[in-house]
Write a protein that holds these residues in place. Structure first.
Motif, PDB file in Angstrom:
ATOM      1  N   LEU A   5      26.316  40.737  38.096  1.00 37.01           N
ATOM      2  CA  LEU A   5      25.459  41.515  39.006  1.00 37.01           C
ATOM      3  C   LEU A   5      26.213  42.588  39.782  1.00 37.01           C
ATOM      4  O   LEU A   5      25.694  43.675  40.007  1.00 37.01           O
ATOM      5  N   GLY A   6      27.430  42.271  40.215  1.00 32.61           N
ATOM      6  CA  GLY A   6      28.191  43.209  41.038  1.00 32.61           C
ATOM      7  C   GLY A   6      27.903  43.033  42.516  1.00 32.61           C
ATOM      8  O   GLY A   6      26.887  42.446  42.921  1.00 32.61           O
ATOM      9  N   VAL A   7      28.812  43.525  43.344  1.00 35.29           N
ATOM     10  CA  VAL A   7      28.639  43.418  44.791  1.00 35.29           C
ATOM     11  C   VAL A   7      27.443  44.255  45.238  1.00 35.29           C
ATOM     12  O   VAL A   7      27.051  45.202  44.572  1.00 35.29           O
ATOM     13  N   ARG A   8      26.873  43.850  46.348  1.00 40.34           N
ATOM     14  CA  ARG A   8      25.726  44.548  46.956  1.00 40.34           C
ATOM     15  C   ARG A   8      24.532  44.636  45.997  1.00 40.34           C
ATOM     16  O   ARG A   8      23.779  45.601  46.007  1.00 40.34           O
ATOM     17  N   SER A   9      24.405  43.613  45.143  1.00 43.65           N
ATOM     18  CA  SER A   9      23.276  43.594  44.210  1.00 43.65           C
ATOM     19  C   SER A   9      22.151  42.682  44.688  1.00 43.65           C
ATOM     20  O   SER A   9      21.125  42.573  44.016  1.00 43.65           O
ATOM     21  N   GLY A  10      22.341  42.029  45.829  1.00 41.66           N
ATOM     22  CA  GLY A  10      21.266  41.228  46.411  1.00 41.66           C
ATOM     23  C   GLY A  10      21.459  39.734  46.365  1.00 41.66           C
ATOM     24  O   GLY A  10      20.693  38.995  46.988  1.00 41.66           O
ATOM     25  N   TYR A  11      22.475  39.248  45.662  1.00 39.31           N
ATOM     26  CA  TYR A  11      22.682  37.800  45.658  1.00 39.31           C
ATOM     27  C   TYR A  11      23.281  37.371  46.995  1.00 39.31           C
ATOM     28  O   TYR A  11      23.857  38.168  47.730  1.00 39.31           O
ATOM     29  N   THR A  12      23.131  36.104  47.313  1.00 40.83           N
ATOM     30  CA  THR A  12      23.569  35.568  48.597  1.00 40.83           C
ATOM     31  C   THR A  12      24.607  34.466  48.403  1.00 40.83           C
ATOM     32  O   THR A  12      24.852  34.012  47.281  1.00 40.83           O
ATOM     33  N   GLN A  13      25.175  34.027  49.521  1.00 40.32           N
ATOM     34  CA  GLN A  13      26.102  32.897  49.462  1.00 40.32           C
ATOM     35  C   GLN A  13      25.395  31.657  48.929  1.00 40.32           C
ATOM     36  O   GLN A  13      25.993  30.861  48.189  1.00 40.32           O
ATOM     37  N   ALA A  14      24.124  31.501  49.248  1.00 38.47           N
ATOM     38  CA  ALA A  14      23.373  30.360  48.718  1.00 38.47           C
ATOM     39  C   ALA A  14      23.285  30.420  47.195  1.00 38.47           C
ATOM     40  O   ALA A  14      23.327  29.380  46.521  1.00 38.47           O
ATOM     41  N   ASP A  15      23.201  31.632  46.631  1.00 32.78           N
ATOM     42  CA  ASP A  15      23.178  31.768  45.180  1.00 32.78           C
ATOM     43  C   ASP A  15      24.520  31.367  44.569  1.00 32.78           C
ATOM     44  O   ASP A  15      24.567  30.743  43.497  1.00 32.78           O
ATOM     45  N   VAL A  16      25.609  31.741  45.237  1.00 32.78           N
ATOM     46  CA  VAL A  16      26.933  31.348  44.756  1.00 32.78           C
ATOM     47  C   VAL A  16      27.046  29.828  44.715  1.00 32.78           C
ATOM     48  O   VAL A  16      27.491  29.241  43.720  1.00 32.78           O
ATOM     49  N   THR A  17      26.625  29.185  45.795  1.00 35.11           N
ATOM     50  CA  THR A  17      26.705  27.726  45.854  1.00 35.11           C
ATOM     51  C   THR A  17      25.817  27.082  44.793  1.00 35.11           C
ATOM     52  O   THR A  17      26.215  26.109  44.141  1.00 35.11           O
ATOM     53  N   SER A  18      24.626  27.618  44.605  1.00 33.90           N
ATOM     54  CA  SER A  18      23.726  27.068  43.587  1.00 33.90           C
ATOM     55  C   SER A  18      24.322  27.187  42.193  1.00 33.90           C
ATOM     56  O   SER A  18      24.279  26.240  41.400  1.00 33.90           O
ATOM     57  N   LEU A  19      24.881  28.360  41.886  1.00 37.10           N
ATOM     58  CA  LEU A  19      25.477  28.529  40.566  1.00 37.10           C
ATOM     59  C   LEU A  19      26.679  27.606  40.400  1.00 37.10           C
ATOM     60  O   LEU A  19      26.892  27.045  39.312  1.00 37.10           O
ATOM     61  N   ALA A  20      27.463  27.440  41.457  1.00 38.86           N
ATOM     62  CA  ALA A  20      28.604  26.513  41.383  1.00 38.86           C
ATOM     63  C   ALA A  20      28.132  25.100  41.063  1.00 38.86           C
ATOM     64  O   ALA A  20      28.759  24.383  40.264  1.00 38.86           O
ATOM     65  N   ARG A  21      27.036  24.680  41.659  1.00 38.54           N
ATOM     66  CA  ARG A  21      26.502  23.347  41.359  1.00 38.54           C
ATOM     67  C   ARG A  21      25.982  23.272  39.929  1.00 38.54           C
ATOM     68  O   ARG A  21      26.151  22.265  39.239  1.00 38.54           O
ATOM     69  N   ILE A  22      25.364  24.352  39.479  1.00 38.66           N
ATOM     70  CA  ILE A  22      24.792  24.374  38.133  1.00 38.66           C
ATOM     71  C   ILE A  22      25.867  24.202  37.063  1.00 38.66           C
ATOM     72  O   ILE A  22      25.637  23.557  36.028  1.00 38.66           O
ATOM     73  N   ILE A  23      27.061  24.761  37.296  1.00 40.08           N
ATOM     74  CA  ILE A  23      28.114  24.693  36.273  1.00 40.08           C
ATOM     75  C   ILE A  23      29.156  23.615  36.576  1.00 40.08           C
ATOM     76  O   ILE A  23      30.237  23.620  35.963  1.00 40.08           O
ATOM     77  N   THR A  24      28.860  22.703  37.477  1.00 36.52           N
ATOM     78  CA  THR A  24      29.750  21.544  37.600  1.00 36.52           C
ATOM     79  C   THR A  24      29.701  20.752  36.290  1.00 36.52           C
ATOM     80  O   THR A  24      28.676  20.708  35.609  1.00 36.52           O
TER      81      THR A  24
END
Length: 508
Positions: free
Chosen positions: A246-265
């Motif tokens: 997506l790139g920086v300033r594309s609208g994702y949030t810290q919550a999205d980072v955490t969610s994706l991290a959980r998804i790929i555990t």
């Protein structure tokens, strides 16, 4: 026939023209480029002799065992000086970890430090791989394809600057970037995320879901492992969103980072033989060393970028990556990086939109995207808009001089290190910068002048015609002023040096 367009094709899209090549290209410069955008039928010969992926992945743990340490003690060593300490040189090692690494280890002879052992073990391995990479680049008949391999290797950076991934970049570049350079972007993305090199470099193999079986039952782990397998790690998830898609300033949030991290555990690396009953392979795009472990995976539904993912196990991550690869912001981000790389530091908006549109319309078909790059009117401007980074500068110089000098071994490594771009050693996961400001300055330019002067003295003789070499490399892009300066030189060596540091040759 257009020598001007041939020079643009060879230099702006390729890795520099070899003697006689511009005349060959001139009949159909765009067709010459298009013909290169086919999957590689056979691995280039210099790469065939490099270690296997399995050996690259095993190299660091094997060295650790050989000096009498274990994963736990090494983790403590690095923690003393920070995650990126204990590298191959003094400049890469900081603080107490550096001091600790200077000491010995149980498996080392008296007086031999961990640092010395590290350099002795991995230095020759790196030199061999770098030499093969340079040999392919300076001799290839498909320089546009090779530029794409280098581009994607930098986009999905795995750096040897991190000790545990020191041996991994060559196989990652081969398995992921070379194999998928003209395929679907989603395939390359999945392959990168499932390759052991990326999983180790960005620590996802250490990531555990907060509510996973192992988190709730840590006693199932060996005591040593509990010190480093103890929680969620967001490194890979963050870089997927920020750097790879997506790139920086594309609208994702810290919550999205955490969610994706959980998804790929649970996305990790095969260790030894066998595995648990929940271990799964990674599918067609995965390395054979990828393993999904459900015991480490965070169970339950996750929300990412406003969408709910309720798939089970590995499929949850596969589904998330498919959607991220197809996101409009990913099309814009990839288009920006490609146009910046091949056209200009400040990408023209019309070119950005044209490439992003092709990416969106073809579901990230990189073959179509690379064809569209060739068709950009902005890419065929006679004005050279890009300053060559050090590695490309050296490659184009060797090609221009028909394979001379033979840059090999530690000489090549030291030269690129002095010029500030040691391949596979980017400081961080954002890779090497792709703008002029990072490469142009008094010291970097002086390093080029020194090298040009030295190599010209070693190559030139009375039979060498520097002006002819310059025109064979640059064609009409060579200005009358540079031509005059080369011809007025006091010797062939001086004339060749003037060509190698001319503004036209240092740009593309």
């Amino acid at each position: 026939m257009s020598l001007q367009d041939a020079a643009i094709a060879a230099n702006r899209f390729g890795l520099g023209a070899r003697p006689g090549e511009l005349r060959t290209i001139a009949g159909d410069p765009r067709g010459w480029l298009r013909a290169q955008l086919t999957p590689e039928a056979d691995l280039p010969a210099p790469l065939k002799t490099l270690p296997s992926t399995e050996d690259d992945i095993a190299a660091f743990p094997r060295w650790i065992a050989s000096i009498g340490l274990n994963a736990g003690s090494v983790a403590k060593l690095y923690q003393k000086g920070g995650a990126a300490s204990a590298g191959m040189t003094d400049t890469m090692m900081k603080g107490s970890a550096h001091d600790a690494a200077k000491g010995g280890a149980p498996g080392l002879p008296p007086g031999v430090s961990i640092e010395q052992s590290f350099v002795k073990t991995f230095g020759p391995r790196y030199v061999t791989a770098l030499q093969a990479r340079m040999q392919v680049a300076t001799t290839t008949d498909r320089p546009y394809f090779e530029r794409l391999v280098h581009f994607w290797s930098n986009h999905f950076t795995v750096s040897s600057a991190k000790p545990s991934s020191v041996a991994m970049p060559p196989s990652f570049e081969r398995d992921v970037c070379r194999a998928h350079a003209v395929g679907k972007f989603r395939g390359m993305l999945r392959a990168s995320c499932k390759h052991p090199a990326m999983l180790v470099y960005l620590d996802n193999y250490l990531s555990i879901g907060p509510n996973s079986y192992v988190a709730k039952h840590p006693e199932v782990l060996p005591a040593e492992a509990r010190g480093y397998l103890n929680g969620l790690n967001e490194n890979l998830a963050r870089e997927i969103l920020e750097l790879h898609t997506l790139g920086v300033r594309s609208g994702y949030t810290q919550a999205d980072v955490t969610s994706l991290a959980r998804i790929i555990t649970g996305w990790g690396v095969k260790r030894g033989k066998g595995g648990g009953q929940f271990d799964e392979t990674g599918g067609a795009d995965a390395s054979p060393l990828f393993r999904f472990n459900n015991y480490l995976h965070e169970p339950g539904t996750q929300t990412l970028l406003g969408k709910t993912y309720n798939q089970l196990g590995q499929e949850q991550g596969d589904a998330a990556l498919r959607d991220i690869a197809a996101h409009p912001a990913t099309a814009s981000h990839i288009a920006t990086k490609l146009v910046r790389h091949f056209v200009a530091d400040d990408p023209p908006p019309s070119a950005l939109e044209a490439i992003a549109r092709v990416f969106r319309d073809t579901d990230g078909d990189l073959h179509a995207v690379c064809l569209a790059l060739i068709d950009l009117p902005e890419a065929w401007s006679p004005s050279a808009m890009k300053f060559k980074p050090p590695e490309d500068y050296l490659i184009s110089a060797v090609r221009a001089m028909d394979g001379k000098p033979q840059l090999t071994g530690y000489q090549l490594t030291a030269l690129l290190d002095r010029m500030g771009q040691k391949p596979w050693y980017a400081a961080g996961p954002n890779g090497w910068a792709d703008v002029e400001g990072e490469w142009i300055g008094p010291d970097p330019i002086w390093k080029r002048i020194e090298w040009a002067d030295a190599v010209a003295k070693g190559v030139a003789n009375a039979k060498v015609d520097p002006a002819a070499i310059a025109y064979e490399a640059l064609g009409p892009a060579l200005t009358p002023a540079s031509t005059d300066a080369i011809r007025r030189a006091e010797s062939p060596a001086q004339g060749l040096a003037i060509f190698l540091v001319s503004p036209e040759f240092q740009r593309r």
